[in-house]
Design a protein around this motif. Sequence first.
Motif, PDB file in Angstrom:
ATOM      1  N   VAL A  44      10.130  -4.165  -1.561  1.00 14.31           N
ATOM      2  CA  VAL A  44       8.714  -4.310  -1.253  1.00 14.31           C
ATOM      3  C   VAL A  44       8.244  -5.696  -1.665  1.00 14.31           C
ATOM      4  CG1 VAL A  44       6.406  -3.481  -1.824  1.00 14.31           C
ATOM      5  CG2 VAL A  44       8.265  -1.852  -1.458  1.00 14.31           C
ATOM      6  N   ASP A  53       1.099  -4.136  -0.376  1.00 10.26           N
ATOM      7  CA  ASP A  53       2.477  -4.220   0.082  1.00 10.26           C
ATOM      8  C   ASP A  53       2.469  -4.632   1.548  1.00 10.26           C
ATOM      9  OD1 ASP A  53       3.173  -3.290  -2.382  1.00 10.26           O
ATOM     10  OD2 ASP A  53       3.600  -1.238  -1.726  1.00 10.26           O
ATOM     11  N   THR A  90      11.564   1.816   8.880  1.00  8.79           N
ATOM     12  CA  THR A  90      10.829   1.453   7.678  1.00  8.79           C
ATOM     13  C   THR A  90      11.809   1.089   6.579  1.00  8.79           C
ATOM     14  OG1 THR A  90      10.776   3.701   6.770  1.00  8.79           O
ATOM     15  CG2 THR A  90       8.963   3.075   8.242  1.00  8.79           C
ATOM     16  N   ARG A  94       7.492   1.088   3.948  1.00  9.52           N
ATOM     17  CA  ARG A  94       6.691   0.086   4.650  1.00  9.52           C
ATOM     18  C   ARG A  94       7.286  -0.164   6.025  1.00  9.52           C
ATOM     19  NH1 ARG A  94       2.029  -0.211   3.269  1.00  9.52           N
ATOM     20  NH2 ARG A  94       1.863  -2.331   4.101  1.00  9.52           N
TER      21      ARG A  94
END
Length: 429
Positions: A44, A53, A90, A94
């Motif tokens: 991240v 983030d 992802t 994220r």
Amino acid sequence: MTIRTDMTGMLRHVGGHACGHARTVAVLFGAALLSMPLHTGSAVARDVATGQDRPLTIGVLTDLSGVTADATGQGSIEAARLAVEDFGGTIDGRPIEIISADHQHKTDLGAAIAREWYDRDGVDAIIDVPNSSVALAVQDIAREKHKVVLFSGAGTPALTGKACSPYSVHWTYDTYAVSKGTAGAVVEAGGDSWFIIASDYAFGHQLARDATEVVTAHGGTVTGSVLHPLNTPDFSSFILQAQSSGAKIVGIANAGSDTINLIKQAREFGVVAGGQKLAALLFLLSDIHGLGLDVAQGTYLTTPSIWNADPRARALSMRYFERMKAMPGMLQAGVYGAVLHYLRAVADASSRDAGEVVAAMRRLPIDDPYSMNARLRADGRVVRDMYLAQVKAPSEQTEPWDYLNIVSVIPGEDLVWPLSASACPLLAQ
């Protein structure tokens, strides 16, 4: 204007762009995609301005409007999207973004886009870059910014030679590999005198030099050469020089629509009918498709991937075809493989740090449907087996886009400079 695809699939416009070039952004969420198992690890990164983030962002810097647009371009963007999907969409919860821009084969524009992506837009890695001059400029910026750049479309060996970087990966091919594979085969088959027509920029210069070295190393001669402007519509004067040289082989050291137009005009001028043969040193699937088998048949070429070489490659290529209505050429296949391997390395390293990620890319096995016996060595070059192939006659074609017969598989170690002869300064550290 930027277009972003959100989770519902609706399109929304999100503002202009400082450099005046267009970006297409696809945010790919794993929950909405077929995927491989998700990965863990702490990769991240936080946005400095918002403290939030931020997505992992990959920029496809490509040719959307020039001579190599069919061989890279939108197909490279779609290949990158497929790789993100197959990774899982992802990382650490994220999203992974794919953004894109057209460098228009202009070194200053490509460098400006790269700098803006790294500085303002938080791009973690740049992929493709199908122009050697642009690629060398982007590599300098990536080195300065401590960022990853992955080359699929660029061909100059300088990227892993004197200009090498600890943060770059030369994934798909270079001019030395395709020259050694194709020119070596042609000379061994009796084509021992050459005249070379090359595009007048870094890629064409290097391709002509590499071909000359290979021809002479196999006992042949190069009687002359000439440079043509990028994207020229008229090759007549260059073809006449080749005809008057008396060489058995007219070597074509360019790419994309320049290759197509030169071959078409050479046949119109009676080059082949007059007894000379054509050897395209970089001959791509999109070139064959543009020419047709009647014109392209019998031409030798060297390629790291063929869309229907085996069931695994065919399955992925059919997914690509559903979106692009064309099969992936080697440069687009290279984008897929490079993006997938990069994402696996980010997960393995639990980091977005360029040095740590590239170290993981060297450590991890390369495994994608378009790579044969591939590994990343210390100078940033991916060493891989390649096919020596020959364009089929129309009567041999069994399905649409079935254009190539595999002549042999060339070991990767036979297609790269040995590290002992490399000018890469990283090797002295």
